[in-house]
Structures are given as structure tokens and as C-alpha cells.
Design a protein around this motif. Structure first.
Motif, short mmCIF file in Angstrom:
data_model
loop_
_atom_site.label_atom_id
_atom_site.label_comp_id
_atom_site.label_asym_id
_atom_site.label_seq_id
_atom_site.Cartn_x
_atom_site.Cartn_y
_atom_site.Cartn_z
N LYS A 105 -6.72 -46.93 -35.60
CA LYS A 105 -6.13 -48.20 -35.19
C LYS A 105 -6.48 -49.32 -36.17
O LYS A 105 -5.70 -50.25 -36.38
N SER A 108 -3.91 -49.21 -38.83
CA SER A 108 -2.52 -49.06 -38.38
C SER A 108 -1.53 -50.02 -39.06
O SER A 108 -0.38 -49.64 -39.30
N GLY A 111 -0.14 -48.24 -41.88
CA GLY A 111 0.18 -46.85 -41.56
C GLY A 111 1.27 -46.25 -42.42
O GLY A 111 1.16 -45.10 -42.85
N TYR A 158 -1.29 -40.62 -31.50
CA TYR A 158 -1.31 -41.93 -32.17
C TYR A 158 -1.09 -41.76 -33.68
O TYR A 158 -0.38 -42.54 -34.31
N GLU A 161 2.56 -41.15 -34.50
CA GLU A 161 3.41 -42.31 -34.22
C GLU A 161 3.17 -43.45 -35.20
O GLU A 161 4.09 -44.21 -35.51
N THR A 162 1.96 -43.56 -35.71
CA THR A 162 1.57 -44.73 -36.50
C THR A 162 1.54 -44.47 -38.00
O THR A 162 1.61 -45.42 -38.79
N TYR A 163 1.42 -43.22 -38.39
CA TYR A 163 1.38 -42.86 -39.82
C TYR A 163 2.53 -41.88 -40.10
O TYR A 163 2.31 -40.70 -40.40
#
Length: 324
Positions: A105, A108, A111, A158, A161-163
């Protein structure tokens, strides 16, 4: 006169030797960068616990600019990136807010810029005897962060979805059989479920834990030869781990090819014709770099030393004859 000549020659030999030593040392300090590597000049993020962070090696002045496997891999490939590994970090929330997820996070906002994200964790979950948990069906969750399995699934969700542009990988830690923390002697339950979760989320993993030969004969995890406290790596430990992790990372961009469908006779004929055509030479272009001898030492260093030795021998012979 002869004594002066001999002194001069010996001084030259010492100078040649010193120059050779400086040359070799300078070459060892430079990384052997391969521009053809898929890692070359890419951007990578490493997250994990104190083993990933390399808390002991950061005290070593000789390695303070490339500590741990993360620093070495960045350095060896002219990469950009960061090692966010943090002492005490866990996959579950057994350590409170100090989680691998929190490290992801933290980066992020960047990302989409990362080409590689490498996750390491699980040792601190085992240290605290955190509940292992189990993989659940589906990808939406919610997953139970109070268990190792739930924490890992939450982390992978996560991560994906974020990277979105990165190649992912999970490192399964080596064995820790002789630590004073007895709960680390058997972490097999954690890493067995970790492999199942990696398969589910299509996250490639590098398994050190279940490689008996590596643990016993290479890393020697039952001793403190490569581990300060039977847990954290010495510099020698990172020298063992880094090339293996680096070579594995170079394969993360490779996807399995779909099965080849049967082609028509005309397509088969075209393929056969192409196969019979003369192939272009795959031999590498000649390099202008100096030739190297055994151990990577340039040949000219051996030549300088040999020449100096010949001169000294000749001078000694002349001096002996002069005395006679």
C-alpha cells in the motif's frame, strides 16, 4: 650499479603487482550487467520481513549500497526500485499493522510503474504460531487477515489490482531448523498452503523450503555458516540466494504457450519450407573487451607479471655472474 639496477627492477615488479591487484579489485566492484536480460533497467519492488530487509548486512560497509537480494539484483541489472522489507512484518495481521500488505500500500501510487513485484513472508507468522487457515473458493473475498492463508490471499488480491503491469513472484523462505524460536523449526504447514494459494492466484513461487539438498548442502541452514542467528542471512547467505532469485525473476515474463492446433496440409508444407531455409547465425558479436584468464582476471595482468618475473630472473643471473 648492479645492486641499484636490481632494486629498480624489484620496484617495477612491485608496481606491476600493485597495478594488477588494483585492476582486479576494480573489476570485481563493477556489476556484470547483461543488457539482454529481461531485468535490465526495469523497475522492481521487493516486500517482505527482516530477511528480505537484510537487517544484519546493512551494517556491513562493503555492502551498504546493495544489501540483501533486492539491492544486489537492482545493482546487477541497472534497475530502479526499492526494497521495502521490514523487520517483524507478517503476512497475516498477527503483528498488527506491520504487514506485507502495508508495504504494498505504501507504493500503491506508483503501482503502474513497476515491472516486477517480489513478495517474501511467512516466517513471522510461524514465529507467532499464527493460525495457518485454509485457501477459500473465489477471488473476491473477504479473506480472514487473522490467518496466514487469508492474509496471503488478501495480499495477492491487492497486488493484482494495484500493480496491473507487473510480473509477480513469491519467495518461500529456506528452512530454519535450529533457531532458538522453536516454532520456526517446522513451517511446512504455512508454505504448503502458500503454494496452493500461489497456484490459485497464478503467482509464480520460488520454493527454497522444500528443497532438502539446497537447505542441507548449499545454504547449510542447520549451521550458522550463512546465518547469523540461524535465521538472518550473513553476506555469504545473500551471495548464495541472490543468483537463484535473479535467475528465477528472469523467467517471470515467460508465459506457457497454448497448445498448437493441428494445421492443414498446406500450412504444414509452409512450416516445413521455413524450417528447411538456412538459419541466421546466432553466434554473438565479437567483443572488444580484453580476454580473461581463469577466475575472470584479464590476460594482460598475467603477461605483466610474467614479464616482470623474467626481468628479475635475468637481473639475478647477471648479478651472480658479476660476482664470479
Amino acid at each position: 650499479m648492479m645492486k641499484k639496477l636490481l632494486c629498480i627492477l624489484l620496484a617495477l615488479v612491485a608496481a606491476f603487482t600493485c597495478m594488477a591487484g588494483l585492476t582486479v579489485s576494480a573489476e570485481k566492484a563493477e556489476p556484470d550487467i547483461d543488457p539482454e536480460s529481461p531485468l535490465y533497467q526495469k523497475m522492481a519492488l521487493f516486500v517482505g520481513d527482516s530477511i528480505c530487509e537484510a537487517i544484519y548486512e546493512q551494517r556491513d560497509a562493503d555492502y551498504n549500497y546493495r544489501f540483501g537480494w533486492g539491492g544486489r539484483i537492482l545493482y546487477n541489472n541497472d534497475m530502479r526500485g526499492v526494497n521495502l522489507g521490514k523487520s517483524g512484518a507478517s503476512v497475516s495481521d498477527c503483528r498488527g499493522a506491520n504487514t506485507i500488505l502495508a508495504q504494498l500500500k505504501q507504493q500503491s501510487p506508483n503501482g503502474e510503474k513497476y515491472d516486477y513485484v517480489i513478495v517474501h513472508g511467512g516466517v513471522n507468522d510461524a514465529w507467532d504460531s499464527c493460525a495457518v487457515g485454509a485457501m477459500v473458493e473465489g477471488f473476491e473475498g473477504p479473506f480472514d487477515m487473522a490467518t496466514f492463508a487469508g492474509g496471503l490471499e488478501t495480499t495477492f488480491k491487492y497486488l493484482k489490482e494495484t500493480y496491473p503491469n507487473a510480473y509477480y513472484g513469491y519467495i518461500i523462505n529456506f528452512t530454519i531448523p535450529n533457531s532458538r524460536q522453536t516454532s520456526l523449526a517446522d513451517m511446512s504447514a504455512y508454505f504448503t498452503v502458500a503454494k496452493e494459494i500461489c497456484d490459485k492466484w497464478e503467482i509464480p513461487y520460488l520454493d527454497f523450503y522444500f528443497d532438502d539438498d539446497f537447505n542441507k548442502n548449499v545454504m547449510k541452514t542447520h549451521t550458522d555458516e550463512n546465518l547469523y542467528d540461524y535465521i538472518h542471512c550473513r553476506t555469504s547467505g545473500y551471495e548464495i540466494l541472490t543468483p537463484r532469485i535473479e535467475a528465477w525473476m528472469e523467467t517471470l515474463h515467460i508465459k506457457e504457450e497454448p497448445p498448437v492446433e493441428e494445421s492443414s496440409e498446406e500450412e504444414s508444407a509452409e512450416v516445413s519450407a521455413e524450417a528447411s531455409a538456412p538459419a541466421e547465425s546466432s553466434a554473438p558479436a565479437e567483443s572488444s573487451a580484453p580476454a580473461e584468464g581463469e577466475g575472470g582476471i584479464p590476460v594482460y595482468v598475467y603477461i605483466l607479471i610474467a614479464a616482470a618475473a623474467v626481468v628479475v630472473i635475468a637481473a639475478v643471473v647477471i648479478l651472480v655472474r658479476k660476482k664470479k
